[in-house]
Design a protein around this motif. Structure first.
Motif, PDB file in Angstrom:
ATOM      1  N   TYR A 113       0.839  -1.196   0.000  1.00  0.00           N
ATOM      2  CA  TYR A 113       0.000   0.000   0.000  1.00  0.00           C
ATOM      3  C   TYR A 113       0.878   1.251   0.000  1.00  0.00           C
ATOM      4  O   TYR A 113       0.647   2.179  -0.780  1.00  0.00           O
ATOM      5  CB  TYR A 113      -0.937  -0.004   1.215  1.00  0.00           C
ATOM      6  N   VAL A 114       1.878   1.280   0.870  1.00  0.00           N
ATOM      7  CA  VAL A 114       2.770   2.438   0.968  1.00  0.00           C
ATOM      8  C   VAL A 114       3.524   2.640  -0.343  1.00  0.00           C
ATOM      9  O   VAL A 114       3.640   3.767  -0.833  1.00  0.00           O
ATOM     10  CB  VAL A 114       3.752   2.260   2.159  1.00  0.00           C
ATOM     11  N   LEU A 115       3.995   1.561  -0.936  1.00  0.00           N
ATOM     12  CA  LEU A 115       4.708   1.652  -2.211  1.00  0.00           C
ATOM     13  C   LEU A 115       3.786   2.202  -3.307  1.00  0.00           C
ATOM     14  O   LEU A 115       4.176   3.081  -4.081  1.00  0.00           O
ATOM     15  CB  LEU A 115       5.234   0.268  -2.604  1.00  0.00           C
ATOM     16  N   LYS A 116       2.557   1.728  -3.343  1.00  0.00           N
ATOM     17  CA  LYS A 116       1.585   2.203  -4.340  1.00  0.00           C
ATOM     18  C   LYS A 116       1.260   3.680  -4.133  1.00  0.00           C
ATOM     19  O   LYS A 116       1.204   4.455  -5.088  1.00  0.00           O
ATOM     20  CB  LYS A 116       0.309   1.368  -4.253  1.00  0.00           C
ATOM     21  N   GLN A 117       1.076   4.075  -2.877  1.00  0.00           N
ATOM     22  CA  GLN A 117       0.795   5.482  -2.579  1.00  0.00           C
ATOM     23  C   GLN A 117       1.972   6.363  -2.999  1.00  0.00           C
ATOM     24  O   GLN A 117       1.776   7.438  -3.576  1.00  0.00           O
ATOM     25  CB  GLN A 117       0.498   5.669  -1.086  1.00  0.00           C
ATOM     26  N   ALA A 118       3.183   5.929  -2.705  1.00  0.00           N
ATOM     27  CA  ALA A 118       4.375   6.695  -3.080  1.00  0.00           C
ATOM     28  C   ALA A 118       4.436   6.852  -4.599  1.00  0.00           C
ATOM     29  O   ALA A 118       4.738   7.935  -5.115  1.00  0.00           O
ATOM     30  CB  ALA A 118       5.637   6.003  -2.567  1.00  0.00           C
ATOM     31  N   TYR A 119       4.119   5.792  -5.305  1.00  0.00           N
ATOM     32  CA  TYR A 119       4.120   5.833  -6.772  1.00  0.00           C
ATOM     33  C   TYR A 119       3.055   6.807  -7.286  1.00  0.00           C
ATOM     34  O   TYR A 119       3.337   7.662  -8.128  1.00  0.00           O
ATOM     35  CB  TYR A 119       3.878   4.433  -7.337  1.00  0.00           C
TER      36      TYR A 119
ATOM     37  N   PHE B 268       8.359   8.607  -7.253  1.00  0.00           N
ATOM     38  CA  PHE B 268       9.302   8.001  -8.202  1.00  0.00           C
ATOM     39  C   PHE B 268       9.389   8.749  -9.531  1.00  0.00           C
ATOM     40  O   PHE B 268      10.131   8.346 -10.420  1.00  0.00           O
ATOM     41  CB  PHE B 268       8.926   6.527  -8.442  1.00  0.00           C
ATOM     42  N   ASP B 269       8.625   9.834  -9.665  1.00  0.00           N
ATOM     43  CA  ASP B 269       8.688  10.643 -10.893  1.00  0.00           C
ATOM     44  C   ASP B 269      10.036  11.363 -10.985  1.00  0.00           C
ATOM     45  O   ASP B 269      10.705  11.589  -9.983  1.00  0.00           O
ATOM     46  CB  ASP B 269       7.570  11.692 -10.911  1.00  0.00           C
ATOM     47  N   VAL B 270      10.403  11.717 -12.198  1.00  0.00           N
ATOM     48  CA  VAL B 270      11.619  12.527 -12.407  1.00  0.00           C
ATOM     49  C   VAL B 270      11.188  13.788 -13.121  1.00  0.00           C
ATOM     50  O   VAL B 270      10.744  13.711 -14.262  1.00  0.00           O
ATOM     51  CB  VAL B 270      12.650  11.754 -13.248  1.00  0.00           C
ATOM     52  N   PRO B 271      11.260  14.944 -12.474  1.00  0.00           N
ATOM     53  CA  PRO B 271      11.614  15.162 -11.072  1.00  0.00           C
ATOM     54  C   PRO B 271      10.481  14.718 -10.159  1.00  0.00           C
ATOM     55  O   PRO B 271       9.320  14.637 -10.568  1.00  0.00           O
ATOM     56  CB  PRO B 271      11.828  16.668 -10.994  1.00  0.00           C
ATOM     57  N   LYS B 272      10.814  14.489  -8.902  1.00  0.00           N
ATOM     58  CA  LYS B 272       9.820  14.044  -7.918  1.00  0.00           C
ATOM     59  C   LYS B 272       8.750  15.114  -7.739  1.00  0.00           C
ATOM     60  O   LYS B 272       9.046  16.291  -7.692  1.00  0.00           O
ATOM     61  CB  LYS B 272      10.482  13.798  -6.557  1.00  0.00           C
ATOM     62  N   ARG B 273       7.503  14.641  -7.641  1.00  0.00           N
ATOM     63  CA  ARG B 273       6.418  15.566  -7.320  1.00  0.00           C
ATOM     64  C   ARG B 273       6.249  15.703  -5.820  1.00  0.00           C
ATOM     65  O   ARG B 273       5.630  16.651  -5.341  1.00  0.00           O
ATOM     66  CB  ARG B 273       5.093  15.072  -7.927  1.00  0.00           C
TER      67      ARG B 273
ATOM     68  N   LEU C 298       9.958   1.515   1.853  1.00  0.00           N
ATOM     69  CA  LEU C 298      10.019   1.669   0.400  1.00  0.00           C
ATOM     70  C   LEU C 298      11.171   0.864  -0.189  1.00  0.00           C
ATOM     71  O   LEU C 298      11.001   0.165  -1.192  1.00  0.00           O
ATOM     72  CB  LEU C 298      10.162   3.147   0.034  1.00  0.00           C
ATOM     73  N   ARG C 299      12.337   0.941   0.441  1.00  0.00           N
ATOM     74  CA  ARG C 299      13.502   0.228  -0.074  1.00  0.00           C
ATOM     75  C   ARG C 299      13.304  -1.286  -0.020  1.00  0.00           C
ATOM     76  O   ARG C 299      13.609  -1.996  -0.977  1.00  0.00           O
ATOM     77  CB  ARG C 299      14.755   0.646   0.689  1.00  0.00           C
TER      78      ARG C 299
END
Length: 89
Positions: free
Chosen positions: A39-45, A50-55, A76-77
């Motif tokens: 869930y945390v990984l999906k929310q972070a995405y 993970f965008d470049v640049p990060k939002r 996350l890691r």
């Protein structure tokens, strides 16, 4: 007796019982991805971590998810590592 010792003992018993010279035992010591980590990984995405640049940065993401930065970084890691391990093998 720890788990590795138990596995070694089982392998020894199997070798003796079935007269087997070599028993290969593969032990997976990685953590399984749990629901919260995914869930945390999906929310972070979805929030653009993970965008470049990060939002969104780790500090803001930590605030939004109510998880301390250090804990969030580890989650996350570990989740990314597990996801990569599961899909690249």
């Amino acid at each position: 007796m720890d788990n590795c010792a138990k596995v070694d003992k089982i392998a020894e018993i199997l070798r003796e019982k079935y007269k087997i010279e070599d028993v290969d035992v593969k032990i997976h010591r990685g953590r399984k991805s749990d629901t919260k980590s995914l869930y945390v990984l999906k929310q972070a995405y979805e929030m653009g971590y993970f965008d470049v640049p990060k939002r969104i940065g780790l500090d803001k993401l930590s605030e939004e998810l109510h998880i301390p930065q250090t804990t969030l970084n580890l989650m996350l890691r570990r989740s990314l590592r597990q996801l990569i391990n599961e899909n690249l093998k």
